[in-house]
Every structure is written in C-alpha cells, then in structure tokens.
Motif scaffolding. Sequence first.
Motif, PDB file in Angstrom:
ATOM      1  N   PRO A 555       6.315   8.701   3.590  1.00  0.00           N
ATOM      2  CA  PRO A 555       6.621   7.263   3.507  1.00  0.00           C
ATOM      3  C   PRO A 555       5.363   6.421   3.311  1.00  0.00           C
ATOM      4  O   PRO A 555       4.265   6.797   3.751  1.00  0.00           O
ATOM      5  CB  PRO A 555       7.285   6.979   4.852  1.00  0.00           C
ATOM      6  N   ALA A 556       5.524   5.265   2.665  1.00  0.00           N
ATOM      7  CA  ALA A 556       4.384   4.449   2.239  1.00  0.00           C
ATOM      8  C   ALA A 556       3.463   4.075   3.390  1.00  0.00           C
ATOM      9  O   ALA A 556       2.252   3.932   3.200  1.00  0.00           O
ATOM     10  CB  ALA A 556       4.895   3.195   1.537  1.00  0.00           C
ATOM     11  N   ARG A 557       4.024   3.955   4.580  1.00  0.00           N
ATOM     12  CA  ARG A 557       3.180   3.501   5.712  1.00  0.00           C
ATOM     13  C   ARG A 557       2.068   4.504   6.022  1.00  0.00           C
ATOM     14  O   ARG A 557       1.039   4.153   6.612  1.00  0.00           O
ATOM     15  CB  ARG A 557       4.032   3.244   6.945  1.00  0.00           C
ATOM     16  N   SER A 591       3.301   1.248  -4.004  1.00  0.00           N
ATOM     17  CA  SER A 591       2.513   1.304  -2.768  1.00  0.00           C
ATOM     18  C   SER A 591       1.291   2.209  -2.957  1.00  0.00           C
ATOM     19  O   SER A 591       0.187   1.902  -2.474  1.00  0.00           O
ATOM     20  CB  SER A 591       3.364   1.839  -1.608  1.00  0.00           C
ATOM     21  N   ILE A 592       1.495   3.305  -3.649  1.00  0.00           N
ATOM     22  CA  ILE A 592       0.382   4.231  -3.898  1.00  0.00           C
ATOM     23  C   ILE A 592      -0.678   3.571  -4.774  1.00  0.00           C
ATOM     24  O   ILE A 592      -1.880   3.658  -4.498  1.00  0.00           O
ATOM     25  CB  ILE A 592       0.897   5.527  -4.554  1.00  0.00           C
ATOM     26  N   CYS A 618      -3.691   5.880 -15.905  1.00  0.00           N
ATOM     27  CA  CYS A 618      -2.463   5.526 -16.640  1.00  0.00           C
ATOM     28  C   CYS A 618      -1.570   4.590 -15.833  1.00  0.00           C
ATOM     29  O   CYS A 618      -0.633   3.999 -16.391  1.00  0.00           O
ATOM     30  CB  CYS A 618      -1.675   6.794 -16.991  1.00  0.00           C
ATOM     31  N   HIS A 619      -1.826   4.457 -14.539  1.00  0.00           N
ATOM     32  CA  HIS A 619      -0.961   3.656 -13.671  1.00  0.00           C
ATOM     33  C   HIS A 619      -1.647   2.373 -13.194  1.00  0.00           C
ATOM     34  O   HIS A 619      -1.073   1.639 -12.389  1.00  0.00           O
ATOM     35  CB  HIS A 619      -0.528   4.494 -12.463  1.00  0.00           C
ATOM     36  N   LEU A 620      -2.855   2.101 -13.680  1.00  0.00           N
ATOM     37  CA  LEU A 620      -3.550   0.890 -13.260  1.00  0.00           C
ATOM     38  C   LEU A 620      -2.778  -0.340 -13.722  1.00  0.00           C
ATOM     39  O   LEU A 620      -2.323  -0.406 -14.873  1.00  0.00           O
ATOM     40  CB  LEU A 620      -4.967   0.860 -13.838  1.00  0.00           C
ATOM     41  N   PRO A 621      -2.612  -1.332 -12.847  1.00  0.00           N
ATOM     42  CA  PRO A 621      -1.886  -2.554 -13.238  1.00  0.00           C
ATOM     43  C   PRO A 621      -2.607  -3.278 -14.374  1.00  0.00           C
ATOM     44  O   PRO A 621      -3.830  -3.150 -14.524  1.00  0.00           O
ATOM     45  CB  PRO A 621      -1.903  -3.388 -11.949  1.00  0.00           C
TER      46      PRO A 621
END
Length: 1036
Positions: A555-557, A591-592, A618-621
């Motif tokens: 989970p993200a937490r 979250s990651i 590839c996932h950078l905003p």
Amino acid sequence: MAYFHSRNVAFTVSSLQATMENYLENLLYQPQKLLADFRQTDDQQLQTAMKYLFEDKKSRLELDDIVIDLEEIQYHALQTPGVNRTLFLITLEKCFLVMSSIECVDILGRVLRVSPGSFLQPEIFGNLPRNLQEDSFKNLSSVFKDLYDKISARSQRALYSWMTQILQKSANSTNDSVSWVSAENLWILGRYMVHLPFEEITKISPVEIGLFISYDNATKQLDTVYDITPKLAHAFLERINSSSFDMRNTSTIHRLGLLVCFYDDLEELEATVAQVLLHQMIKCNQLQGFQADVQKLKAELLDIAMENQTLNDTLGSLSDAVVGLTCSQLEALSPEAVHNAISTLNQVSGWTSSQVIILSTKYLTHEKVISFYNVSQMGALLAGISTQAFYSMDPKELSHVNKGTISQHVSDLSPAQQQGILSKMLEAGDVSSTVMDIQGVFFKEVSLFDLWKEPGFNATVVKEKELRRSQALFLYDFLSRTMTKPDDLLSVGQLVKGITCQQIETMSSDSFLAHFKYFENKLHLLSPYQVNCLAWKYWKESRSSLPPFLLSALPARYLELISDSQCVPFLISLGKIQLNTLILDSHKKNSIIRKVQQCLNDSITDEYDIDIIGNLICHLPPAIIQSGIHLRALATAMDRLKFCTSLSPEQKIEVKHKLLELHGLPQNWTVETAKDIGPFLVLFSGDELSVIAAKFPDILQQTASKMVGTQLPKEFLWTVFESIQNTSRNCFFFSPPLECQGVTIPSSDDILKLAEANACWSPQELLCMEEDTFTKNVEMLGTILSFSQPQLMALKEKAKQVWNVPSYWKNHHVVSLGRIALALNEDELKQLNLSSIDTVASLSQQTEWTLGQASAILRGFLEDSGHQIQELKSFDLVGLGANLCAISVNEVPLISISEFSTVAARIGTLLCSTPILGALKRKAEAVFGDPTEWSSSVIWELGTIAAGLTKEELSMLDKDLMPYFQPSAIKCIPEEIFKSEDSSLVPKHNFSVLCSSLSTVPCSLLIALQKTVYQSWTTLLNKFSYYITGHHHCHS
C-alpha cells in the motif's frame, strides 16, 4: 590494523570487514562521490584500484584475516547505473597518465561493453587521448566499432572525427588532391567509413581502394554498412571500378558487401552475372532504408537473369528476387520447377502469405504425399501447408517434423495450423512422450485437460518450454507434491508463473529468503498479484532487508518508510523493471511517482540521475520534463525517452519543447540531429515537418517505414506523403478511363516508400491503381491501420476489378486482403469459398467485424465445408476465432466436448455475448466438473468463459480464487447478475476514488461482487485490482 593498535582503537576483524563492505556498497549508490574520490587519488592509488578492479588474475584480496571479493565488487560496479559512467570518465581523465595505454584501452573496452552507450555523448569524445600508440589506437577503435549501434548518430560523427584526426595526422598528407584514406585506414574506420564525405571518397587512390577490397575481412566490413546512403555507395563503387578489379567478375561482386545493393552498371549485363548479383542482394533487406530502390534494381536484374529463358528454368537461381514475382507468375510455375528450386525458395525471407500458399501447394502437388522428408524441405514455405494437410499426416512423422522444421518456424503458423499439428500428435496416444517432444513456445498450446491426463510429469518436461499461466498453476501444484525442495521448482523454466500466494505464505522464513533470488531473477514472469504476495511475505519475514522495489507493491503509505539514504537503491531497483506491468492501479502508480519526485527533489541535475532512474524516466510528470531536467542532463534524457512506448500527450508536448531547446529549430539541424530525433519527429507540426522533409527527405521516409502498423498523426503522414510525391515520377495510364483522367496513380515504388502514409491516397486514386500495382502490393495495403471505410471500399472494388466477383476468389486472394476484407458486406462474404479453415482463420485475424459479418463467415464455413457444428474439430474452433461468437445459444451444446476441451483456453480469449458465455460455461462443466470445485488453473484457463458463471455459482466460489479471473473475464460479467435489493450490504466507502483506480470495470460491478462473494471490500479490492487493466469490452 597496526595503525588502530598503536592508538588503542577497539575493533574486530569482522567489524572492520563489515565497515569496508558498507563503505564499498555505499559508493555503488554514490557514483558522483566515487568519481570525486578517484579524482583525489594519487597515481599509485589509482593504479592499484584499477589493477584490482579489472585484473582477471585475482578474484580475492586477502589482508590478513580480511577477505575482499574483488570479482563480486567488479560485477556490481559494472552493473550498477552510474558507476560504469564514473569508471569510464576516470579512465579517460587519469588512466592514460599513469598506466600503459594498452591497459587503459582494455579497461575502457570492458566498461563500454557492459554499458548502454547512452553516456557516450558527443562532448565526451573531446576528452579522448590523441597521442595513443598505434596498437592502442587500433584496439580502442575496435571497441568503438563494436559500439556503433549503441550510440547516437551525433556520437558516431564525433567518434569519426576523433578517429580521422589521428589517422590524418599519421598519414601526414600535404597534397589536398591525394586522400589520406588508405586501405588500412578504411579498415580501421570500419562502419564509421559511411561518415566519409563524398568528396573524400572520390579522391581515394585506385591502388588503395583495390588493396582494401582485396582484404579478406573487407567483405565482412562492407556487409555491416547498414546506414550507407546511395550517394556514398555509388562513390565507393566508382572508386572500386577505377581500380584493377573487374566489376562484373563473380569474385569482385562477392566482395562488395552491401554496396551490391546499389550496383548500377547494368548495360549489356549477362544473365549469369545478373544471377550472381541477385544472390548477393539477399542481404539488402538489412539496409536502413532505400528498399524501394533495392526492389527496383532486383526487378531489373530479374528481367536480365530470365532473358531468353523461362521462369520454370531459372527459378532456383534468382535468390530472393523471386519475392518480387506476382501471384499470377507463381501460379504459372510447374510443380516440378518449384520442387527443383525448393533449396532456394525455403531460405528466402519476405514472402507474402499468398505467395507461400501458392508455392507450398505447387511443391506438395509434385510430392503427391505429405511426409516428414518433404515437409522438412519446406523451411520458410511451411506456413503455406493447410491445417487439414498437417492433420492428415502420420503422427510419428509429424512428431519428427515438429522437432526440426516446425519448431524453427512455429511463429509463422496460424493458431489453427498449430492446433491441427498438436491435436494430431496427441491423438497418437502416448501423451507423455508427445508432450516431451513438443518444443519451446509450441508447448503453450497444450490444453490443461491434456495435462490432467498425464500422471507422470517431472520438472525436466517443462525445463525449456513456454507456459501459459494456467499450465504453470497446475504443474507447480502437481510437481510440488513430489518435489520438496523449492529450488527444484523455482529454478525450472517458467514454473514460477504458477506459484500461488498460499504456497508463498507457507514457505519457511529461511527457505523464502534463501530462494528469493529465483523470484527476483524471474520477476518478468510474475503477475502483479504474485509480486504483491512476495512483498507481504518479505515484509513479514525480514522487513529491514526488503528489496526497495517491493515497497512499491505494498500500500502507498509504506512508501513513506523510504528514507533519504534509501532513495538511490529504491530508484535503481524500480528503474530496472517495467512499472506498468507491476503496478496497475493508477492511484498507486501516482503515489510511487510522487515518491520518485521526492527522492529526486523534483529535478534531474545531471546524467547520473538519468542512469539511476532508468525506465522511470518514462513516468516523469510533464512538469518535471518541462522545468526539472537541467541542461547538463537534457541530451541523455532525450536519448532515454525515445525508448518510452506509452508517453502521454502531455509528456510528448514537453518532450518536443525540450528537443527544440536542445537542438534549435529544424532548419538548423544537422543530418545526425534528425536521425537521433527519429521517432520523435511525429511530435512536430506540419510546418516544422515540411522543413524537415525539405532538408532530410530520406530520414523522414525511413522513420515512417519503421512505424508500419502503428497509428501516426495525420500531419506526419501527410508530410511523408507529400515528400514522396514531390520526388516520385507520377504514373498515369496512357489511355486512362474517363474517371481516372488527371488522377495521380499510385505506383509500387510509392506504396513501398509510404508505408502507413498510404492512408493519404484518396479513394479515387486507390481505385485508379493499375492492376499489376494492386496485385503486387495488396498485402502491404491490407496492413494499413489508418485507412478509412471509403478507402477500404475503394480497394475492395479494385480487388473485384482484378479478380472478378468474390465467388471467383481463391484462398490466397482472400488471405492477401488483410483489413481490406472488412469492406466486404454480408452478401459478398457469403459468395466467398470458405471451405478451408485457413481462409477463415485469415479473416479471423481482423477484429472489427460486425455481428452480421461474423455470422456470414461462420455460416459460410459450415455450408462450404459441409460440416455440422458437432463435427467441428479443435482447429476449426480455433480458426473461427471471434466469429465463433456468432453461433446461436442452442448450437453451443452441439460442440464436441473432447474438441472443446483441447482449445478452451483459446475460446476463453473471445469476448462473446453474455448468453454465449453462459452456454460455453455449461460446456466447460462437462470438461472440468462442478464450478464450485474449479481450481485456480481452471479459472485462468477458461478466461472469459468464467464470466458465464451464475450469481449463485459465483457466491459459492472460494474467495482465494478471485485473483485467477482474467481481467477480460471480469469485464464480461454482466452488472445485472449482481444487483441486490439489500443496499445495506454495500459498504460505505469513498467509491469515487475506488472507481477511478479501476476505471475499466464498472464500480457497481465491484460493489455487487463484494456482496455476492461475501468478502470484505478491502480483501476483494486487493484480490481483483492486480488484474484489472486494459480496455476490452464484451459484445452485447
């Protein structure tokens, strides 16, 4: 240690060794600090460090009782992102000052060969030494020759400049009319010879070029100049012609390598020489572009080679130029001619499906009986054998062929053909020996039901075989009953695909930690659900040593537990995997990425950051791409982003802006810049692309040709189209029909060059195409994804003009149509001869049929073949594909249980209507028993068929089976099944967040599933969320 003793510092050998290990490990995650430390070393220290890092003789360093594993350190140093960059930079900066150039060249070679090459930016080559000894220069040049395909075009140019500066200096030439390019210099340049200016090539001495061509390794070198241009190739050919070599001599032609693809001395050429040229031109498909020109040259040579001879007489001597023959020419061949030429025809690549069908039929007509021997001779033509012919073979002979020719060409066979072969082999009786004989990827077609029937499996049976997940689930469970050692199971082939959460949870702590390396090494085989189970197990057993990438599966937490000191290991481990396959929940992925941004402080400062984040780039905003990438890292970042296949439109906008920031406006680009931008050219506007097309038409066309089968922006397609139209000689009929007067007629050259940009022809232009052009290019046109319905209709009408009405079309005509067949209406589909399942299977490759069209195909096959539903073989069911969904509910029970059982997994990929899935589920009960007793392997095997379970059956399933419903099955479960009047059972949660994370599945369906299966909402979400992905929908 003596130093510590003299100062009474307390330590133990183990604590000192642990300290050293920690220090070395930390350096691996701080490559910039490692570089700074190296820069501060004196000459002796650097020499010692280099010696111990790269010397092969010593694998361990022993200092009294302290043992340092040098081999392990070297392995990790070269495999850790950023560290290899540091070793490369320090070798360039200091190694040549303190060690012999031969030693430094060896070190550079070892670092570079295990590196991606992306850190070899053009500016790096300014630091390469220019005063190397001759042997060291040649050795280092050899290393760079091996890296040619790994580095950018700009880096290739920079490397070429470095090499030529040294070579020109050693040549010591003062006469501008005499080239410094000697035979030896050409050999040293290797593939970099394609960067020689045209003017320099024209000055090469005839003696030197003749000497070069006479080298034994010159042909190997010329075989690799894949990116040479026609202009440079013709210049080299002219210089070779000026030497003492006879350009029409067979020996000379054999030495030309890829230069032969541009051979232009055809005047009064003898037929035998033309045949030699054609034989050498078989390698020309390796060229990076200019294939239309190559095909034109082959056609001209083909005419010369056949002069005063028939095609029957010359077929075996025409090499792969036979690919250019039309179907009508192939149909005119005698079976004997095909038989005599089979040793040539079976090695040719580039055949179209229709050509393969014609030639295979001719060959087997001559052979009379299909046997092991004649099938084993067919090679590349194997796919032209009909499914029924395979099925009619003797099982023993088929088994022998399967070990050889079939295993080599299995990817060319349709699913129906594969099933025809497999079903015949399994019918022979001994399932165990048959399964043993089935090779590699072909094993995936073995049904779960057939595996059930074999009690004598051992792990060696599946050692080198590719497994479906349902097969792996069954086999892992079956073999675990007799094989108690986990490594005996986890180390074998793809068996790890089949381990369940329960089996992971029951592993002892010591066993799990000891065998975790098997999971880590085969991470690409594991489902997101399995990775999640591994993460929880590791967290339970040894959270302090949890591999950082596993935190992303929790989970993200839990991401908040990553400290600053753990950031780099976290980024490196995540950067080595494909995040999209590990994390399917979009909220979790966000979250990651936020954690990644936090670790990076929202900026990428240098090339080291690019090394460390790996695939995460590839996932950078978009915001990070826009303002977070510093100039120093920009070139490396752009090189890495080219390999990202799923960038969002917002990311692409920022990438384009960064490319302009890095390289300036297109009018200022060099040819190397345009090459490096490559796939990103599709991001530019029409006006920008027009500038690029004017300056670099070949590069634009080559970029388009590499993107066949992908949807491309219309502006890009139109620019490619107009560029090619501007350079081509438009073809007109001498006496065109009235409707084609003044219309531009597509030529074969145009169609080959345009690739996906063929979508820019108007329907009228396509309809006015010459008949020969259509027959030569119909299969190419049938692959174009961007064709509109009017364009497909025009091509269908052209097919009717050329081949008459559909009732006259042969199997190979239908197979060649591809997407054009979608334009056939129901009446036209009924006219087709669909007696062969192979014809139907070719139609089934298209996924856009309406229910009416699918029904016409299904009924046409049943009528033309004379089969009843109950007579359908397993390969018939597979060949029908999605058209099987057009069957009526009342007909499903008629399907043979035994035939259904062998292809349930294939049928389970179909997105049929709810009533049909319900009927298929009832058929599955006859094979696998009561649904309440189905295992995880059965649920997975059935795929969408499992969506036919009733509400009551779903409620009785074990909750642990929920993860084994395939995503497509979950989406096919109708919402109304789960509707309940008791709304109090619905948990009160924030459903808006929940639904957005599982946007491809109706939220009401998930709520209803929770009520039906009587699980807590959290448990259900955890079980399902790892598999819910994609955008498929079932037919209503």
